[in-house]
Design an enzyme around this catalytic site. Structure first.
Site, mmCIF file in Angstrom:
data_model
loop_
_atom_site.group_PDB
_atom_site.id
_atom_site.type_symbol
_atom_site.label_atom_id
_atom_site.label_comp_id
_atom_site.label_asym_id
_atom_site.label_seq_id
_atom_site.Cartn_x
_atom_site.Cartn_y
_atom_site.Cartn_z
ATOM 1 N N THR A 1 -6.878 -4.668 0.942
ATOM 2 C CA THR A 1 -7.841 -5.668 1.779
ATOM 3 C C THR A 1 -9.172 -5.351 1.071
ATOM 4 O O THR A 1 -9.515 -4.210 0.735
ATOM 5 C CB THR A 1 -7.778 -5.447 3.059
ATOM 6 O OG1 THR A 1 -8.125 -3.975 3.488
ATOM 7 C CG2 THR A 1 -6.680 -5.875 3.799
ATOM 8 N N ASN B 1 -7.123 0.429 -0.171
ATOM 9 C CA ASN B 1 -5.858 1.045 -0.179
ATOM 10 C C ASN B 1 -4.465 0.140 -0.065
ATOM 11 O O ASN B 1 -4.754 -0.995 0.371
ATOM 12 C CB ASN B 1 -5.616 2.165 0.653
ATOM 13 C CG ASN B 1 -5.944 1.717 2.311
ATOM 14 O OD1 ASN B 1 -6.906 1.698 2.666
ATOM 15 N ND2 ASN B 1 -4.761 1.422 2.779
ATOM 16 N N ASP C 1 -5.182 7.087 0.348
ATOM 17 C CA ASP C 1 -6.180 6.274 1.033
ATOM 18 C C ASP C 1 -7.715 6.412 0.251
ATOM 19 O O ASP C 1 -8.683 6.519 0.788
ATOM 20 C CB ASP C 1 -6.400 6.689 2.387
ATOM 21 C CG ASP C 1 -7.352 5.376 3.197
ATOM 22 O OD1 ASP C 1 -7.442 4.358 2.772
ATOM 23 O OD2 ASP C 1 -8.099 5.806 4.232
#
Length: 712
Positions: A265, A285, A330
């Protein structure tokens, strides 16, 4: 939706200015011309407004968070004072304001937009899209909006439930609405849109907690018509690919990744380069985080954790640079991206600069996406460096938790830099980064592709990410700082420690100043060349929002919002001060030279546990509740139920002491309009467990206060 109008904005004459020593603009009084000093800023790429205005998240297309105005300078900043303040209601108060023709525009809470007279502080109109009621399960992630965009008399804002709105800047009335997200998943909008050449672009978040495939969408600013959409990860090959870029990217994935959405995203960073007509994206991520599950541990997984350049007219792929191939921690590339023209090795280069979560500062050729340089700006242990020839990180093998766990890795998933923006001064040639240093150890033992399950639309689940535990992240080891970084030499110029693991967004100015707020309520101005503290203001509330500067009728102003919002919601135990959700001072503060306004004094908040005469310990039930709380609640209400100001501290709330009240809030959703989501799927066992855990934490707080009071 609700709109209230108190007065029509009185727009000051904007005029047309030339880059030079001063700009001559009409001052709103017939026949009077006022000289407003500002810095000539050739490197301020793609200026989208006069020097007096701040019309986008980073002011200009180049996202430098730099104001060229020089009336307030390092020589007179000591005379800076509060011109006016405006109290705000409950809700996120951390977004970047806009300033256009003497009117401020702010967004707080769940995209409630206000227009304010920039000189007097008087509210001109308010628009509430009533997003929480429309959000449904989307309300379980995200904490409200971070900013706005302006073009041609319209304000653009995204909402948590996935709408993109165009509002009339004079009245606050909606002009058009576009539903940019599906309504049946956990995707949501938190970042500001960007406008360019009659288009407005928006991304979204949610890949941490649901089966989501990332994309960005461009709309016509006049009509709201969708113009193009670019997907950041490939979909199911059996359904065909939307474009050649998806076909190329699919070769870097393995297994049935599309079942999990893939992620990617674009929830924050989007920068437009007018010199090459390129829209540059900072991609997030994967979904799920764990590369072993997401893609069988194989492939680079494009375009995760990548900087991607698109043709701004068509949305067609141009180039990409991936910061973390096969990302699994992440370490997304969603932090802000600034543009500049730098002289490197004797040659002028058109570059982009970014400091993503992974701890390296990147300088990249923005015409082709080729890496120029990358060096760590904080402590980094997951990689030994970046191979300039290949552009790939030189990973430490243990970082991939080959045996189920990792060593203590720096930085952790919070990142070395969050969404709070850095700034670049073309005058000093320095980037100013709000940096974080926190470590994490990852552990994915017991998680396999076979037993990893996430139901569509589920809330945060323990299997969503690799099991991980934070290490060396106590108050002594989780630190933050403001770092001045030279992007040409890739070396630190100066560093100022800031309290706690969070710090504020940054703005640089033509007056050789750097402004930044702190979690402890200080709003500071530093000398841009040395980091010397030149001015400090006690805001009596956390100041983490990005400041802006603008001019009206020949006078320069600095504006910032106070109050907690989307930063550090879970990390209450690590903060240097306690922050109360209800009583913290959420305000708009506007400063000018010789400002004389004064804030009312406030007392520091000390959490006091609620009275609970019927509480009876139940260790087994509390232990089950602790797990459920960590999965579903801690992201807003804080680790160990110690809140960080975004949501109420439930140890001090009376609601958990009464079963009916607790269930009406958690299970029935009576506080949805306030931003508290409904968990209608919770059974009685889970409800009882969470409630028991919270009552136990409140009792622990009571006992600790009692022991402290008993000491001689």
């Amino acid at each position: 939706m609700t709109t209230s109008s108190q007065a029509e904005p009185q727009a000051a004459g904007r005029g047309r200015s030339k880059w030079g020593v001063v700009a001559l603009v009409a001052a709103g009084v017939a026949g009077l011309v006022v000289a407003i000093p500002y810095l000539k800023a050739d490197d301020d790429v793609g200026a989208s407004s006069s020097p007096n205005d701040w019309t986008g998240f980073g002011r200009t297309f180049g996202e430098q968070h730099f104001s060229p105005l020089t009336e307030i300078s390092k020589d007179n900043v000591g005379q800076l004072g509060l011109a006016w303040s405006l109290d705000l209601p409950l809700g996120n108060a951390i977004s970047a304001p806009l300033a256009v023709d003497g009117v401020l525009y702010i967004a707080t809470g769940y995209s409630v937009v206000r227009a304010i007279d920039a000189v007097s502080g008087k509210i001109l109109w308010t628009y509430d899209p009533e997003a929480p009621a429309a959000a449904g399960r989307k309300l379980r992630q995200g904490w409200g909006i971070r900013g706005l965009a302006y073009e041609a008399g319209r304000i653009f804002v995204g909402t948590h439930d996935g709408r993109l709105l165009a509002l009339d800047a004079k009245t606050g009335k909606p002009v058009w609405t576009a539903q940019t997200l599906p309504k049946d998943d956990l995707s949501f909008i938190s970042g500001p849109p960007r406008v360019f050449n009659g288009k407005v672009i928006i991304g979204f978040g949610g890949a941490d907690v649901d089966n989501i495939r990332g994309y960005v969408t461009a709309y016509d600013t006049a009509t709201g018509k969708q113009l193009w959409r670019f997907y950041t990860v490939p979909g199911d090959p059996a359904k065909g690919f939307e474009d050649d870029a998806q076909k190329m990217a699919a070769k870097t994935w393995a297994g049935d990744w599309w079942r999990y959405g893939g992620g990617g995203t674009v929830w924050n960073a989007m920068t437009y380069d007018p010199t090459t007509d390129t829209m540059i994206l900072g991609v997030g991520n994967g979904a799920p985080w764990n590369h072993k599950i997401r893609s069988k541990g194989q492939g680079d997984n494009l375009f995760l954790s990548s900087i991607v350049g698109l043709d701004a007219k068509t949305g067609t792929y141009k180039w990409h640079y991936q910061t973390n191939p096969g990302e699994s921690w992440d370490y997304n590339a969603s932090m802000d991206i600034a543009l500049a023209d730098l002289k490197i090795a004797g040659k002028k280069r058109q570059v982009l600069m970014t400091a993503p979560k992974n701890g390296f500062f990147y300088v990249i050729d923005r015409t082709n996406g080729k890496l120029i340089s990358a060096e760590p700006f904080v402590k980094v242990t997951w990689a030994k460096g970046i191979d300039i020839a290949t552009g790939r990180p030189i990973e430490v093998p243990e970082s991939r938790y080959p045996n189920g766990s990792t060593f203590v890795m720096w930085p952790g998933p919070v990142g070395a830099h969050t969404w709070l923006p850095m700034a670049f001064s073309p005058k000093q040639g320095l980037v100013y980064i709000p940096a974080i240093e926190m470590a994490t150890s990852y552990n994915d033992k017991g998680i396999t592709r076979e037993n990893w399950v996430r139901a569509p639309g589920a809330a945060v689940d323990g299997a969503t990410i690799p099991n991980f535990e934070v290490k060396e992240a106590g108050p002594l080891n989780a630190t933050s700082s403001l770092i001045a970084w030279n992007p040409v030499t890739q070396k630190q110029a100066w560093k100022v420690p800031t309290p706690g693991p969070w710090n504020g967004g940054v703005m640089a100015t033509g007056g050789d100043l750097v402004f930044q707020g702190r979690i402890d309520g200080k709003f500071n101005a530093y000398a841009a060349d040395s980091g010397k503290l030149l001015w400090s203001y006690a805001a009596q509330a956390p100041v983490t929002a990005p400041p802006i500067s603008f001019a009206v009728k020949g006078r320069q102003y600095v504006t910032v919002l106070t109050g907690m919002g989307t930063s550090g919601a879970a990390f209450g135990p690590l903060l240097p001060v306690s922050i109360d959700y209800r009583t913290q001072a959420r305000r708009v503060l506007t400063f000018a030279l010789d400002g004389k306004a004064v804030l009312p004094k406030s007392e520091p908040f000390v959490p006091v546990a609620s009275e609970d005469a019927s509480y009876v310990p139940n260790a087994a039930l509390a232990a089950k509740g602790a797990v459920s709380y960590a999965i579903h609640c801690a992201v807003c209400h804080g680790i160990n139920a110690v809140a960080a100001g975004h949501a109420p501290d439930l140890r001090a709330s009376m609601i958990p002491t009464d079963q009916a009240s607790f269930e009406s809030v958690v299970h029935e959703g009576v506080l949805v309009p306030n931003g508290m989501p409904r968990f209608e799927e919770f059974d009685q066992v889970k409800l009882d467990g969470i409630r028991q855990y919270l009552r136990g934490e409140a009792d622990r707080l009571r006992q600790s206060k009692g022991k402290a009071a008993a000491k001689p």
